[in-house]
Design an enzyme around this catalytic site. Structure first.
Site, PDB file in Angstrom:
ATOM      1  N   PHE A  72     127.535  24.839  34.539  1.00 47.14           N
ATOM      2  CA  PHE A  72     127.728  26.004  33.664  1.00 47.14           C
ATOM      3  C   PHE A  72     126.840  25.930  32.425  1.00 47.14           C
ATOM      4  O   PHE A  72     126.271  26.935  31.990  1.00 47.14           O
ATOM      5  CB  PHE A  72     129.206  26.120  33.244  1.00 47.14           C
ATOM      6  CG  PHE A  72     130.012  27.002  34.151  1.00 47.14           C
ATOM      7  CD1 PHE A  72     130.159  26.689  35.494  1.00 47.14           C
ATOM      8  CD2 PHE A  72     130.628  28.148  33.666  1.00 47.14           C
ATOM      9  CE1 PHE A  72     130.898  27.503  36.346  1.00 47.14           C
ATOM     10  CE2 PHE A  72     131.373  28.970  34.508  1.00 47.14           C
ATOM     11  CZ  PHE A  72     131.508  28.655  35.843  1.00 47.14           C
ATOM     12  N   CYS A  90     120.782  14.383  33.585  1.00 50.20           N
ATOM     13  CA  CYS A  90     121.957  14.824  34.348  1.00 50.20           C
ATOM     14  C   CYS A  90     121.957  16.263  34.857  1.00 50.20           C
ATOM     15  O   CYS A  90     122.417  16.498  35.976  1.00 50.20           O
ATOM     16  CB  CYS A  90     123.219  14.568  33.539  1.00 50.20           C
ATOM     17  SG  CYS A  90     123.503  12.793  33.364  1.00 50.20           S
TER      18      CYS A  90
HETATM   19  P1  NAD Z   1     121.758   4.401  32.581  1.00 49.65           P
HETATM   20  O1  NAD Z   1     120.725   4.260  33.621  1.00 49.65           O
HETATM   21  O2  NAD Z   1     121.360   4.501  31.136  1.00 49.65           O
HETATM   22  O3  NAD Z   1     122.765   3.141  32.655  1.00 49.65           O
HETATM   23  C1  NAD Z   1     123.284   2.651  33.829  1.00 49.65           C
HETATM   24  C2  NAD Z   1     123.311   1.118  33.738  1.00 49.65           C
HETATM   25  O4  NAD Z   1     123.997   0.593  34.884  1.00 49.65           O
HETATM   26  C3  NAD Z   1     121.922   0.479  33.741  1.00 49.65           C
HETATM   27  O5  NAD Z   1     121.758  -0.316  32.572  1.00 49.65           O
HETATM   28  C4  NAD Z   1     121.903  -0.370  35.022  1.00 49.65           C
HETATM   29  O6  NAD Z   1     121.182  -1.587  34.881  1.00 49.65           O
HETATM   30  C5  NAD Z   1     123.384  -0.630  35.222  1.00 49.65           C
HETATM   31  N1  NAD Z   1     123.730  -0.988  36.595  1.00 49.65           N
HETATM   32  C6  NAD Z   1     123.296  -0.434  37.754  1.00 49.65           C
HETATM   33  N2  NAD Z   1     123.854  -1.062  38.809  1.00 49.65           N
HETATM   34  C7  NAD Z   1     124.655  -2.031  38.307  1.00 49.65           C
HETATM   35  C8  NAD Z   1     125.503  -2.995  38.905  1.00 49.65           C
HETATM   36  N3  NAD Z   1     125.642  -3.067  40.223  1.00 49.65           N
HETATM   37  N4  NAD Z   1     126.166  -3.836  38.095  1.00 49.65           N
HETATM   38  C9  NAD Z   1     126.034  -3.762  36.745  1.00 49.65           C
HETATM   39  N5  NAD Z   1     125.262  -2.857  36.121  1.00 49.65           N
HETATM   40  C10 NAD Z   1     124.577  -1.995  36.903  1.00 49.65           C
HETATM   41  O7  NAD Z   1     122.657   5.638  32.990  1.00 49.65           O
HETATM   42  P2  NAD Z   1     123.565   6.545  32.009  1.00 49.65           P
HETATM   43  O8  NAD Z   1     122.728   7.607  31.403  1.00 49.65           O
HETATM   44  O9  NAD Z   1     124.392   5.665  31.143  1.00 49.65           O
HETATM   45  O10 NAD Z   1     124.488   7.263  33.086  1.00 49.65           O
HETATM   46  C11 NAD Z   1     125.516   6.576  33.766  1.00 49.65           C
HETATM   47  C12 NAD Z   1     126.408   7.568  34.479  1.00 49.65           C
HETATM   48  O11 NAD Z   1     127.025   8.432  33.517  1.00 49.65           O
HETATM   49  C13 NAD Z   1     125.676   8.505  35.433  1.00 49.65           C
HETATM   50  O12 NAD Z   1     126.523   8.755  36.534  1.00 49.65           O
HETATM   51  C14 NAD Z   1     125.484   9.764  34.633  1.00 49.65           C
HETATM   52  O13 NAD Z   1     125.427  10.906  35.460  1.00 49.65           O
HETATM   53  C15 NAD Z   1     126.737   9.796  33.793  1.00 49.65           C
HETATM   54  N6  NAD Z   1     126.613  10.517  32.510  1.00 49.65           N
HETATM   55  C16 NAD Z   1     125.513  10.352  31.718  1.00 49.65           C
HETATM   56  C17 NAD Z   1     125.438  10.995  30.481  1.00 49.65           C
HETATM   57  C18 NAD Z   1     124.234  10.856  29.570  1.00 49.65           C
HETATM   58  O14 NAD Z   1     124.179  11.537  28.572  1.00 49.65           O
HETATM   59  N7  NAD Z   1     123.271  10.004  29.854  1.00 49.65           N
HETATM   60  C19 NAD Z   1     126.511  11.765  30.034  1.00 49.65           C
HETATM   61  C20 NAD Z   1     127.635  11.896  30.862  1.00 49.65           C
HETATM   62  C21 NAD Z   1     127.669  11.255  32.097  1.00 49.65           C
HETATM   63  C1  UGA Z   2     124.464  17.259  28.827  1.00 47.14           C
HETATM   64  C2  UGA Z   2     125.815  17.902  28.489  1.00 47.14           C
HETATM   65  O1  UGA Z   2     125.663  18.694  27.309  1.00 47.14           O
HETATM   66  C3  UGA Z   2     126.882  16.846  28.280  1.00 47.14           C
HETATM   67  O2  UGA Z   2     128.139  17.467  28.045  1.00 47.14           O
HETATM   68  C4  UGA Z   2     126.958  15.958  29.510  1.00 47.14           C
HETATM   69  O3  UGA Z   2     127.895  14.917  29.313  1.00 47.14           O
HETATM   70  C5  UGA Z   2     125.597  15.365  29.776  1.00 47.14           C
HETATM   71  O4  UGA Z   2     124.626  16.421  29.953  1.00 47.14           O
HETATM   72  C6  UGA Z   2     125.546  14.539  31.014  1.00 47.14           C
HETATM   73  O5  UGA Z   2     126.359  14.686  31.893  1.00 47.14           O
HETATM   74  O6  UGA Z   2     124.586  13.764  31.053  1.00 47.14           O
HETATM   75  P1  UGA Z   2     122.523  16.090  27.446  1.00 47.14           P
HETATM   76  O7  UGA Z   2     121.729  16.295  28.699  1.00 47.14           O
HETATM   77  O8  UGA Z   2     122.543  14.738  26.851  1.00 47.14           O
HETATM   78  O9  UGA Z   2     124.057  16.498  27.700  1.00 47.14           O
HETATM   79  O10 UGA Z   2     122.013  17.100  26.319  1.00 47.14           O
HETATM   80  P2  UGA Z   2     122.173  18.695  26.107  1.00 47.14           P
HETATM   81  O11 UGA Z   2     122.415  18.928  24.681  1.00 47.14           O
HETATM   82  O12 UGA Z   2     123.118  19.285  27.054  1.00 47.14           O
HETATM   83  O13 UGA Z   2     120.708  19.223  26.430  1.00 47.14           O
HETATM   84  C7  UGA Z   2     120.201  19.228  27.749  1.00 47.14           C
HETATM   85  C8  UGA Z   2     118.871  19.953  27.778  1.00 47.14           C
HETATM   86  O14 UGA Z   2     119.061  21.348  27.566  1.00 47.14           O
HETATM   87  C9  UGA Z   2     117.897  19.512  26.695  1.00 47.14           C
HETATM   88  O15 UGA Z   2     116.603  19.436  27.233  1.00 47.14           O
HETATM   89  C10 UGA Z   2     118.011  20.596  25.661  1.00 47.14           C
HETATM   90  O16 UGA Z   2     116.863  20.711  24.871  1.00 47.14           O
HETATM   91  C11 UGA Z   2     118.210  21.809  26.546  1.00 47.14           C
HETATM   92  N1  UGA Z   2     118.856  22.952  25.851  1.00 47.14           N
HETATM   93  C12 UGA Z   2     120.108  22.831  25.368  1.00 47.14           C
HETATM   94  C13 UGA Z   2     118.181  24.158  25.748  1.00 47.14           C
HETATM   95  O17 UGA Z   2     117.025  24.279  26.209  1.00 47.14           O
HETATM   96  N2  UGA Z   2     118.789  25.216  25.137  1.00 47.14           N
HETATM   97  C14 UGA Z   2     120.060  25.129  24.636  1.00 47.14           C
HETATM   98  O18 UGA Z   2     120.561  26.143  24.096  1.00 47.14           O
HETATM   99  C15 UGA Z   2     120.729  23.896  24.759  1.00 47.14           C
END
Ligand code: NAD
Ligand code: UGA
Length: 459
Positions: free
Chosen positions: A226, A276
């Site tokens: 969304f 993501c």
């Molecule tokens: P990331 O790649 O930054 O971190 C993942 C970590 O897990 C890495 O450091 C990796 O070395 C470690 N890892 C992998 N396999 C492993 C294992 N078997 N044992 C121990 N460690 C292991 O990823 P992230 O951005 O933190 O995302 C993690 C999850 O959270 C994803 O599913 C992502 O979709 C979700 N998520 C991410 C965000 C975001 O903003 N980045 C926000 C919400 C949800």
């Molecule tokens: C996004 C969601 O906002 C989080 O709620 C979620 O947890 C996360 O993904 C995830 O699952 O990883 P993030 O990707 O860290 O967070 O950052 P956002 O602020 O959502 O921005 C995503 C992208 O959209 C960026 O490139 C940003 O510049 C762009 N964006 C955002 C726009 O182009 N226009 C907008 O109005 C808002």
């Protein structure tokens, strides 16, 4: 040694594991929180003065808790044995091989962790899915955990993370909601209450919502779909604005003031990036196709298609404006992170745009306050055509064009008069984030190309 009330482990010390566990440790000094990872470099950095990720406010919280009740370690097995609650926040990228390549989630890291938990656990555990996963993954998790280790009892909960990078610490401290999915059995409800209690240390109970496991898993994918859909919607209209001289900022304001629509997430841009949005939408699309829901799959796939279109359009507009040739021209990219206040460049539009410009044989200079190390890795095969500079003034010198790709505050505050005089003429600015004062830049002499607004040109 002090006795802690609870022993919490998180597997995966990334953008999610690090900040979320730091916040739990900070808000709950009575708990011991350990974050483990297979990557020893990452753990070393978490234990050093230079944390592996840049996130405003994170360092202060880590420094306050580290070695008090927050620990970073590579000893995963010991961590599993000692913990009663295990968060799993390993990466779940898009699969690059085999069935579902380019669409489905690659669950290999997640499954390895599930097996390791099963093999090491000697006492009951609550296992919490923090990673974003396809619906029904927790069923697979339960099957792995209960096969072969019937000595130990496991509860599996789903607790997706909604933090956004750049504002992670605020989002964690003050979340819109915390979502916890579980079964409805007596044991599962007890486990759920344990997790609710942890968050209730600092989050209002009304904001902690509970659902069944599948709703929780699906809600995470749908929330991202969304959010991304809003960006693709406004970006699609930005293309129409450029043709009709309507102004995308005015349109966004006019529709956003309808409280049913809301004003947030309507900033037209060069396209969304981040690790993501694309991955989670494709995951949703894959699930829909798996269940034979092709119309639903097509609908959501359109969000990703429009995003690709927007990035393409940006480069084509540059080419078009600059007399259909970029060969040998110096182009300066202001920003490479996928959004401001992070050094993360995963799926950043900058990667695509830099590559397209290099195909046109442009010479690139990239500047960014936090993301240059990642940019160098992303573009390492293009080394001879790219220079990386910290100072935006130096980066813009003698360039034919500037493209603003990330909405960093520093780019709003620069002395553009000075920049204009140091550039080749005619000087172009492509504002992929609509953060600059376009009229003023035009009056200085720039040819200005915003997103979703008529260009301001001197020819
Ligand atoms: P990331 O790649 O930054 O971190 C993942 C970590 O897990 C890495 O450091 C990796 O070395 C470690 N890892 C992998 N396999 C492993 C294992 N078997 N044992 C121990 N460690 C292991 O990823 P992230 O951005 O933190 O995302 C993690 C999850 O959270 C994803 O599913 C992502 O979709 C979700 N998520 C991410 C965000 C975001 O903003 N980045 C926000 C919400 C949800
Ligand atoms: C996004 C969601 O906002 C989080 O709620 C979620 O947890 C996360 O993904 C995830 O699952 O990883 P993030 O990707 O860290 O967070 O950052 P956002 O602020 O959502 O921005 C995503 C992208 O959209 C960026 O490139 C940003 O510049 C762009 N964006 C955002 C726009 O182009 N226009 C907008 O109005 C808002």
């Amino acid at each position: 040694m002090m006795d802690f009330e609870r022993n919490i482990l998180c597997v995966g010390a990334g953008y999610v594991g690090g900040p979320t566990m730091a916040m739990i440790a900070y808000k709950c000094p009575q708990y011991k929180v350990t974050v483990v990872d297979i990557n020893p470099d990452r753990i070393r950095q978490w234990n050093s003065d230079k944390l592996p990720i840049f996130e405003p406010g994170l360092e202060e919280v880590v420094v306050a808790c580290r070695d008090r009740n927050l620990f970073f370690s590579t000893d995963i097995e010991k961590g599993i044995r000692e913990a009663e609650i295990i968060f799993v926040s390993v990466n779940t990228p898009t699969k690059t091989f085999g069935a579902g390549a380019g669409m489905a989630a690659d669950l290999q890291y997640w499954e390895k962790t599930a097996r390791q938990i099963r093999d090491c656990a000697e006492s009951p555990k609550i296992v919490v899915e923090k990673s974003t996963l396809p619906v029904k993954t927790s069923l697979a998790m339960e099957r792995i955990l209960t096969g072969d280790n019937d000595q130990v009892y496991f509860d599996v909960l789903s607790n997706p993370e909604f933090l956004a990078e750049g504002t992670a610490m605020q989002d964690l401290e003050n979340p819109d909601r915390v979502l916890i999915g579980s079964h409805e059995t007596k044991n599962a409800l007890k486990a759920r209450e344990v997790l609710v209690e942890i968050y209730a240390n600092w989050v209002d109970r009304e904001r902690i919502i509970t659902t069944n496991l599948w709703s929780s898993e699906l809600s995470k994918l749908v929330a991202n779909a969304f959010l991304a859909q809003r960006i693709s919607s406004i970006n699609s209209i930005s293309a129409l604005c450029e043709k009709t001289e309507a102004d995308i900022a005015e349109v966004a304001k006019a529709i956003g003031m309808d409280s049913r629509v809301g004003e947030k997430f309507l900033r037209a841009s060069v396209g969304f990036g981040g690790s993501c949005f694309k991955k989670d939408i494709l995951n949703l699309v894959y699930l829909c196709r798996y269940y034979g829901l092709n119309e639903v799959a097509d609908y959501w796939e359109g969000v990703v298609r429009i995003n690709d279109y927007q990035k393409d359009r940006f480069v084509l507009n540059m080419l078009n404006a600059m007399f259909n040739t970029l060969a040998g021209k110096k182009i300066c990219l202001f920003g490479f992170a996928f959004k401001a206040d992070t050094g993360d460049t995963r799926e950043s539009p900058g990667i695509f745009i830099a590559r397209k410009l290099a195909e046109e044989k442009a010479e690139l200079v990239i500047t960014d306050p936090e993301a240059l190390d990642n940019a160098r890795l992303d573009l390492k095969d293009l080394d001879q055509h790219i220079t990386y500079l910290d100072d935006p003034y130096e980066a813009a010198e003698k360039s034919h064009a500037i493209a603003v790709l990330t909405e960093w505050q520093v780019y709003r505050d620069l002395d553009y008069e000075r920049i204009y005089h140091s550039m080749m003429k005619p000087a172009f600015i492509f504002d992929g984030r609509n953060i600059l004062d376009h009229r003023r830049l035009f009056e200085m002499g720039f040819n200005v190309f915003p997103i979703g607004k008529a260009p301001l040109t001197h020819y």
